[in-house]
Design a protein around this motif. Structure first.
Motif, short mmCIF file in Angstrom:
data_model
loop_
_atom_site.label_atom_id
_atom_site.label_comp_id
_atom_site.label_asym_id
_atom_site.label_seq_id
_atom_site.Cartn_x
_atom_site.Cartn_y
_atom_site.Cartn_z
N SER A 57 1.04 -1.15 0.01
CA SER A 57 -0.06 -0.04 0.05
C SER A 57 0.92 1.28 0.02
O SER A 57 2.11 1.02 0.13
N GLY A 109 2.60 1.66 -7.92
CA GLY A 109 2.24 0.54 -7.44
C GLY A 109 2.43 -1.20 -8.31
O GLY A 109 2.96 -1.92 -7.72
N ARG A 110 2.19 -0.77 -9.44
CA ARG A 110 2.29 -2.20 -10.38
C ARG A 110 3.71 -2.58 -10.28
O ARG A 110 4.08 -3.76 -10.23
N VAL A 166 -1.38 -8.79 -11.18
CA VAL A 166 -1.52 -7.81 -10.47
C VAL A 166 -2.62 -7.26 -10.52
O VAL A 166 -3.44 -7.11 -11.36
N SER A 167 -3.34 -6.97 -9.14
CA SER A 167 -4.58 -6.23 -9.10
C SER A 167 -4.62 -4.77 -8.13
O SER A 167 -3.37 -4.70 -7.38
N HIS A 168 -5.58 -4.02 -8.29
CA HIS A 168 -5.26 -2.87 -7.35
C HIS A 168 -6.68 -2.76 -6.75
O HIS A 168 -7.70 -2.51 -7.57
N TRP A 193 -2.09 -2.56 -3.50
CA TRP A 193 -1.66 -3.33 -4.79
C TRP A 193 -1.25 -4.76 -4.30
O TRP A 193 -0.55 -5.03 -3.37
#
Length: 137
Positions: free
Chosen positions: A58, A63-64, A94-96, A101
């Motif tokens: 976080s 992020g990715r 990968v997800s957010h 993340w």
């Protein structure tokens, strides 16, 4: 002699911007930025040398990339813990969601350099992760 200071004044903003780009990963580049929070690693042995890593970050500005790097660091450390020197990336999802993340990454681990283009020298990678402030397993 008056031309040199004028040139320097025109170059200074670009030089300072270039130096800011050299800041280590996770370092704040301005007063309002915060360092990423690494939220732990979940490791699951899938089959022999095939291992899944679920990681979360976080407060990640990139992020990715930061969550993917966290998975690489976890895989490298896991390989060393198991007595292996190498890992090979298989896939990363990968997800957010809600400011967090998450990555679900799969690697193979091996004692010798595996075939493929996305190989990791575990010892070198763990040292690099430490330099960047990214935790491992």
């Amino acid at each position: 002699m008056t031309r040199f200071p004028a040139r320097l004044a025109r170059l200074a903003p670009g030089l300072l911007a270039g130096l800011a780009a050299c800041a280590p990963a996770g370092a704040a580049t301005d007063a309002g930025a915060s360092a990423p929070v690494y939220r732990g690693v979940e490791t699951r042995l899938l089959d022999g040398d095939l291992v899944e890593f679920r990681v979360a970050v976080s407060d990640a500005a990139q992020g990715r990339q930061q969550v993917a790097d966290y998975a690489v660091c976890a895989a490298a450390q896991y390989a060393l813990i198991r007595g292996y020197g190498f890992a090979r990336h298989v896939r990363t999802k990968v997800s957010h969601n809600g400011g967090i993340w998450r990555a679900d990454a799969v690697y193979t681990i091996s004692p010798a350099l595996p075939r493929g283009l996305r190989t990791i020298d575990a010892e070198v990678t763990v040292a690099d992760c430490a330099d960047q402030g990214i935790p491992t397993v």
